[in-house]
Design a protein around this motif. Structure first.
Motif, PDB file in Angstrom:
ATOM      1  N   PHE A   1     -22.913  23.081  -7.395  1.00  0.00           N
ATOM      2  CA  PHE A   1     -23.344  22.245  -6.823  1.00  0.00           C
ATOM      3  C   PHE A   1     -23.550  21.065  -8.466  1.00  0.00           C
ATOM      4  CE2 PHE A   1     -24.361  17.373  -6.014  1.00  0.00           C
ATOM      5  CZ  PHE A   1     -22.612  17.155  -5.288  1.00  0.00           C
ATOM      6  N   GLU A   2     -23.535  21.994  -9.697  1.00  0.00           N
ATOM      7  CA  GLU A   2     -24.305  21.587 -10.726  1.00  0.00           C
ATOM      8  C   GLU A   2     -22.766  21.433 -11.473  1.00  0.00           C
ATOM      9  OE1 GLU A   2     -27.535  21.164 -11.733  1.00  0.00           O
ATOM     10  OE2 GLU A   2     -27.864  21.432  -9.568  1.00  0.00           O
ATOM     11  N   ALA A   3     -21.518  21.198 -11.708  1.00  0.00           N
ATOM     12  CA  ALA A   3     -20.355  21.136 -11.520  1.00  0.00           C
ATOM     13  C   ALA A   3     -20.019  19.730 -11.132  1.00  0.00           C
ATOM     14  CB  ALA A   3     -19.428  22.291 -11.193  1.00  0.00           C
ATOM     15  N   VAL A   4     -20.738  19.492  -9.545  1.00  0.00           N
ATOM     16  CA  VAL A   4     -20.380  18.239  -8.994  1.00  0.00           C
ATOM     17  C   VAL A   4     -21.700  17.556  -9.925  1.00  0.00           C
ATOM     18  CG1 VAL A   4     -20.295  16.097  -7.441  1.00  0.00           C
ATOM     19  CG2 VAL A   4     -18.873  19.024  -7.387  1.00  0.00           C
ATOM     20  N   SER A   5     -22.738  17.586  -9.879  1.00  0.00           N
ATOM     21  CA  SER A   5     -24.493  16.459 -10.341  1.00  0.00           C
ATOM     22  C   SER A   5     -23.658  16.272 -11.585  1.00  0.00           C
ATOM     23  CB  SER A   5     -24.848  17.360  -9.650  1.00  0.00           C
ATOM     24  OG  SER A   5     -25.521  18.095 -10.332  1.00  0.00           O
TER      25      SER A   5
END
Length: 439
Positions: A84-88
């Motif tokens: 989810f780091e790619a989203v946040s």
């Protein structure tokens, strides 16, 4: 002669509002000689990243008004997963836009300066075109945003939606492009802070571009100073509030995200990249081993900037020290701009290979023209969908990706309608009344 000119202008006015003429222009995929063709793909992919991030962010942002998801604990687990780091960290897409803005402004200005020389008329048109390009559609979207609020309802629809209500009071700050300098609680179109930053940077850009043209050393010193201001102010602000831009509410957003002095680094780097492309005429002779090395460093840099934050208190890792967090927040955006700059430089100078082929695909061209409208309208569409539901959302990755694809398609579809009905006619009117404007 007068009647002939009048008839010609009347015909042009009719064509300016003609779907028959505007739609083919909008959908044209031709890219002229000397175009930086990879920028279209980068622009659309960056906008897609923005929409993806906001699709997830809607769960959090609108939940402050009323609960909108039924399985909050499941959502919390997903939001703290490594992938989810790619989203946040999708906020780096905005830094890509600042980079592209600085690049295009300086590249076109330098070419025009060489061709036509500096004049008062050139500078007047430089500013007029920008205002005319952005403001009419911007004003129309604000009008739509304020008007639609009263025509929707549902159990999730709030009695007071402050972002829309702010537009009734503070619309003038948006159209003056200063809303990013106001109290964050007074924002109208909360995501439009970007447009004000972009306009403010555009306004001061000749103070850098002219030295680059006449005295390059001075120009690069100014660029270095702007990047230095970005890094220093970000570090000082972080040390004062102690949290990242998205972790401390509206105050941290104001001081670490909205203000131009903490966003100008990528724009300044774009100015430097423009000068390099202008002086080299998009031709660089680089040995293949060095090209491969630079590609590897660039891609590794992008990956690291996005995913290294998972080591900050997630997955069993300890929280970073305050020094480490200050270093990340102050350096990550300029470093992101530098790594993306290599991708652009490589693609524009014949060293992009298959990546350049993908980014220069003709289909990106019309989508790129629609990106501005999609940016303006996409959160409005997300808000309508979410708050007019008759039941809570069940959070899952599949549901969110499905919603993302729908939001993406509807945002670009709505942008197409706005463009052919309003934006394209405005641009055509400029060409009619200012036919001597040079691009």
């Amino acid at each position: 002669m007068f009647l002939v000119c009048l008839e010609s202008n009347v015909e042009k006015l009719v064509h300016a509002f003609s779907l028959y003429h505007n739609v083919p222009k909008l959908l044209n995929t031709h890219q002229g000689a000397g175009s930086l063709t990879c920028l279209h793909g980068i622009r659309v992919l960056s906008m897609s990243w923005v929409i993806l991030g906001h699709t997830y962010a809607v769960y959090v942002g609108l939940a402050d008004i009323k609960p909108i998801i039924s399985n909050g604990l499941d959502a919390f687990k997903i939001l703290n997963s490594a992938w989810f780091e790619a989203v946040s960290n999708g906020t780096f897409s905005v830094d890509t836009f600042f980079l592209l803005s600085g690049l295009l402004v300086a590249y076109l200005f330098l070419k025009n300066l060489k061709k036509n020389g500096l004049s008062g008329k050139m500078m007047g048109l430089f500013y007029f075109h920008r205002i005319w390009r952005l403001t009419p559609l911007y004003a129309m979207v604000i009008f739509i945003y304020v008007a639609y609020y009263n025509y929707f309802n549902g159990p999730l629809w709030p009695d007071h939606y402050y972002d829309a209500e702010n537009c009734r009071k503070y619309w003038w700050a948006n159209l003056l492009y200063i809303n990013n300098l106001l109290d964050g609680t007074k924002l109208c179109l909360g995501w439009s802070w970007y447009l004000s930053n972009d306009m403010q940077m555009y306004v001061i850009s000749p103070l850098v571009i002219l030295p680059l043209f006449y005295l390059p050393v001075l120009g690069f010193l100014i660029i270095a100073a702007l990047v230095g201001i970005h890094i220093t102010v970000t570090a000082v602000e972080f040390w004062d509030i102690g949290v990242g831009p998205t972790e401390g509410g509206i105050e941290s957003m104001e001081r670490l995200y909205f203000r131009p002095w903490v966003r100008i680094g990528p724009f300044a780097i774009g100015l430097a990249l423009a000068y390099i492309l202008y002086k080299t005429k998009c031709k660089l002779n680089i040995k293949k081993p060095l090209i491969i090395l630079l590609w590897l460093v660039s891609l590794a840099g992008l990956f690291t900037i996005v995913y290294v934050t998972f080591t900050n208190g997630k997955g069993g890792n300890e929280k970073w020290t305050k020094d480490g967090m200050a270093a990340y927040y102050s350096l990550s955006r300029p470093l992101w701009a530098i790594t993306v700059s290599w991708i652009i430089l490589a693609c524009c100078t014949g060293h992009g290979g298959v990546i350049n082929s993908i980014l220069s695909w003709g289909a990106w061209v019309p989508l790129g023209r629609l990106t501005y409208g999609a940016y303006l309208i996409h959160i409005i569409l997300m808000t309508i969908y979410t708050l007019t539901r008759r039941s809570l959302l069940l959070y899952s990755d599949y549901t969110t990706v499905y919603l993302f694809l729908g939001h993406w398609a509807l945002s670009y579809g709505a942008s197409f309608v706005l463009s052919v009905a309003f934006e394209s006619p405005m641009m055509a009117l400029e060409k009619i009344f200012l036919p001597s404007r040079k691009s």
